[in-house]
Design a protein around this motif. Structure first.
Motif, PDB file in Angstrom:
ATOM      1  N   LYS A  18     -27.406  34.584 -16.879  1.00 63.08           N
ATOM      2  CA  LYS A  18     -27.765  33.858 -18.076  1.00 63.08           C
ATOM      3  C   LYS A  18     -26.607  34.027 -19.317  1.00 63.08           C
ATOM      4  O   LYS A  18     -26.189  33.126 -19.850  1.00 63.08           O
ATOM      5  N   ARG A  78     -23.817  34.870 -18.975  1.00 61.62           N
ATOM      6  CA  ARG A  78     -22.566  34.408 -18.638  1.00 61.62           C
ATOM      7  C   ARG A  78     -22.659  32.970 -18.564  1.00 61.62           C
ATOM      8  O   ARG A  78     -21.479  32.324 -18.004  1.00 61.62           O
ATOM      9  N   ASP A  79     -23.546  32.215 -18.647  1.00 61.07           N
ATOM     10  CA  ASP A  79     -23.629  31.002 -18.423  1.00 61.07           C
ATOM     11  C   ASP A  79     -23.479  30.401 -17.170  1.00 61.07           C
ATOM     12  O   ASP A  79     -23.107  29.413 -16.884  1.00 61.07           O
ATOM     13  N   TYR A  80     -24.376  31.323 -16.055  1.00 57.35           N
ATOM     14  CA  TYR A  80     -24.430  31.022 -14.699  1.00 57.35           C
ATOM     15  C   TYR A  80     -25.927  30.888 -14.367  1.00 57.35           C
ATOM     16  O   TYR A  80     -26.719  31.454 -15.016  1.00 57.35           O
ATOM     17  N   ILE A  81     -26.338  29.954 -13.371  1.00 56.10           N
ATOM     18  CA  ILE A  81     -27.357  30.238 -12.683  1.00 56.10           C
ATOM     19  C   ILE A  81     -27.547  30.430 -11.439  1.00 56.10           C
ATOM     20  O   ILE A  81     -26.470  30.280 -10.452  1.00 56.10           O
ATOM     21  N   ILE A 116     -19.456  35.874  -9.027  1.00 50.42           N
ATOM     22  CA  ILE A 116     -18.803  34.901  -9.871  1.00 50.42           C
ATOM     23  C   ILE A 116     -17.415  34.859  -9.498  1.00 50.42           C
ATOM     24  O   ILE A 116     -16.768  33.852  -9.446  1.00 50.42           O
ATOM     25  N   GLN A 161     -17.356  32.550  -6.386  1.00 51.28           N
ATOM     26  CA  GLN A 161     -17.684  31.335  -6.745  1.00 51.28           C
ATOM     27  C   GLN A 161     -16.496  30.618  -7.188  1.00 51.28           C
ATOM     28  O   GLN A 161     -15.815  29.447  -6.678  1.00 51.28           O
ATOM     29  N   LYS A 163     -20.347  20.247 -14.638  1.00 50.74           N
ATOM     30  CA  LYS A 163     -20.909  21.421 -15.495  1.00 50.74           C
ATOM     31  C   LYS A 163     -21.739  22.379 -14.576  1.00 50.74           C
ATOM     32  O   LYS A 163     -21.821  23.445 -14.653  1.00 50.74           O
ATOM     33  N   LEU A 164     -22.532  21.383 -13.919  1.00 49.30           N
ATOM     34  CA  LEU A 164     -23.722  22.321 -13.273  1.00 49.30           C
ATOM     35  C   LEU A 164     -23.030  22.774 -12.034  1.00 49.30           C
ATOM     36  O   LEU A 164     -23.555  24.043 -11.809  1.00 49.30           O
ATOM     37  N   LEU A 174     -20.015  24.286 -12.033  1.00 47.80           N
ATOM     38  CA  LEU A 174     -19.494  25.359 -12.585  1.00 47.80           C
ATOM     39  C   LEU A 174     -20.667  26.617 -12.834  1.00 47.80           C
ATOM     40  O   LEU A 174     -19.803  27.817 -12.974  1.00 47.80           O
ATOM     41  N   MET A 175     -21.782  26.191 -13.013  1.00 46.85           N
ATOM     42  CA  MET A 175     -22.639  27.373 -13.617  1.00 46.85           C
ATOM     43  C   MET A 175     -23.203  27.746 -12.254  1.00 46.85           C
ATOM     44  O   MET A 175     -23.939  28.943 -12.562  1.00 46.85           O
ATOM     45  N   THR A 176     -23.496  27.058 -11.173  1.00 50.26           N
ATOM     46  CA  THR A 176     -24.245  27.569 -10.032  1.00 50.26           C
ATOM     47  C   THR A 176     -23.531  28.649  -9.018  1.00 50.26           C
ATOM     48  O   THR A 176     -22.563  28.405  -8.923  1.00 50.26           O
TER      49      THR A 176
END
Length: 327
Positions: free
Chosen positions: A248, A250-253, A291, A294, A309-310, A312-314
């Motif tokens: 979170k 790092r803006d990831y889920i 990461i 990914q 965006k989603l 990129l975050m997942t």
């Protein structure tokens, strides 16, 4: 813990009533006065909002996962400092307490993070003038010839004046035996604790068993470190919570399937790993590796155009290429 883990974990601002069995020794025995005041001294006209000083510290503590007993002990130290100030203002002896500490625990259990918070607490309470943390290890203290070690150690103590000197894996200073220069570092540290009394705080950190062995190498060490904190390993729920928090930040889920795969891997590493499990430090390495995986996956998948965006975050299960080790 390398890498700051942040998130409120639901602790209330009121502190628990549990008592911690820690002895805070006074540098000098208090004098008992036979004079009893006729009435209570008037309180300080400006109490500086007693708890406001601790609010920032408490917020940082509450952002750490687990470590409940450590948090209680830090509050205990704060309470002692606060009441000592009240006693001084009331004309009572407050005593010269010793605050040198031992931090015991496996890697990645939050020792360095807590040391930084403690340094800030002592600075805010006026015990330390600067509140900075000087983090060193054996190579920083031990020299190459007779006298060099004492010189290096004294220089680091001087650098730490007004703050905390934090020695990680401190037991390594005693591994070489009587002729090793590490013993010279220990002797210099002990002398510096006397020469610069109340001018800095020394924290020795490392594995529990090794720290206990280290303390036995010098008969004067035990009495000089009245505060000992035990940092337990994180349980699996806490490790997963830390994983989600690190992602979170790092803006990831993490997908539920990713969490399940990660949980199985962490359990295997805890149970069957070849080296001591490094807790949050290991989790951080896994998250950062996922990461990178990914990033490679997305570049290969989106030859033209950009992912949403989603996406990129997942972090998906295939981003956790673990197979019992970090690949």
């Amino acid at each position: 813990m390398n890498g700051r883990v942040t998130a409120a974990n639901g602790r209330s601002e009121g502190r628990p009533s549990r008592q911690i069995n820690v002895v805070l020794r006074s540098a000098e025995p208090p004098l008992v006065s036979s004079v009893v005041p006729e009435r209570e001294p008037a309180p300080s006209p400006n109490p500086v909002s007693q708890h406001s000083l601790f609010q920032e510290i408490q917020k940082e503590l509450d952002q750490l996962v687990g470590l409940d007993q450590i948090k209680d002990l830090v509050f205990e130290i704060y309470a002692l400092l606060q009441v000592s100030q009240m006693r001084s203002e009331a004309g009572l002896l407050s005593g010269g307490h010793v605050y040198h500490m031992i931090f015991k625990g496996n890697p990645g259990t939050g020792k360095t993070t807590v040391a930084r918070i403690v340094a800030k607490l002592f600075q805010k309470m006026g015990v330390l003038s600067k509140g900075h943390l000087v983090e060193v290890e054996r190579a920083d203290l031990v020299g190459e010839y007779i006298g060099h070690t004492a010189q290096k150690t004294r220089e680091l103590v001087k650098k730490a004046l007004g703050g905390i000197l934090f020695i990680d894996e401190a037991y390594s200073l005693a591994r070489g035996g009587e002729k090793d220069f590490g013993k010279e570092a220990i002797d210099t540290l002990v002398k510096s604790m006397e020469d610069h009394k109340n001018q800095f705080i020394l924290i020795l950190a490392g594995y529990s068993d090794e720290i206990d062995f280290f303390m036995d190498t010098n008969p004067g060490l035990h009495s000089r470190f009245p505060i000992q904190m035990d940092f337990p390993d994180y349980n699996m729920d806490q490790l997963i919570q830390i994983s989600e928090l690190m992602a979170k930040e790092r803006d990831y889920i993490l997908m539920p399937q990713s969490l399940s795969k990660l949980k199985d891997h962490l359990q295997s590493e805890k149970d069957h790993g070849l080296h001591a499990f490094s807790n949050a430090r290991y989790v951080r390495n896994v998250i950062e590796k996922s990461i990178r995986n990914q990033s490679v996956r997305l570049l290969n998948q989106y030859v033209t155009g950009n992912p949403g965006k989603l996406e990129l975050m997942t972090l998906r299960p295939e981003d956790f290429k673990l197979n019992g080790k970090l690949q």
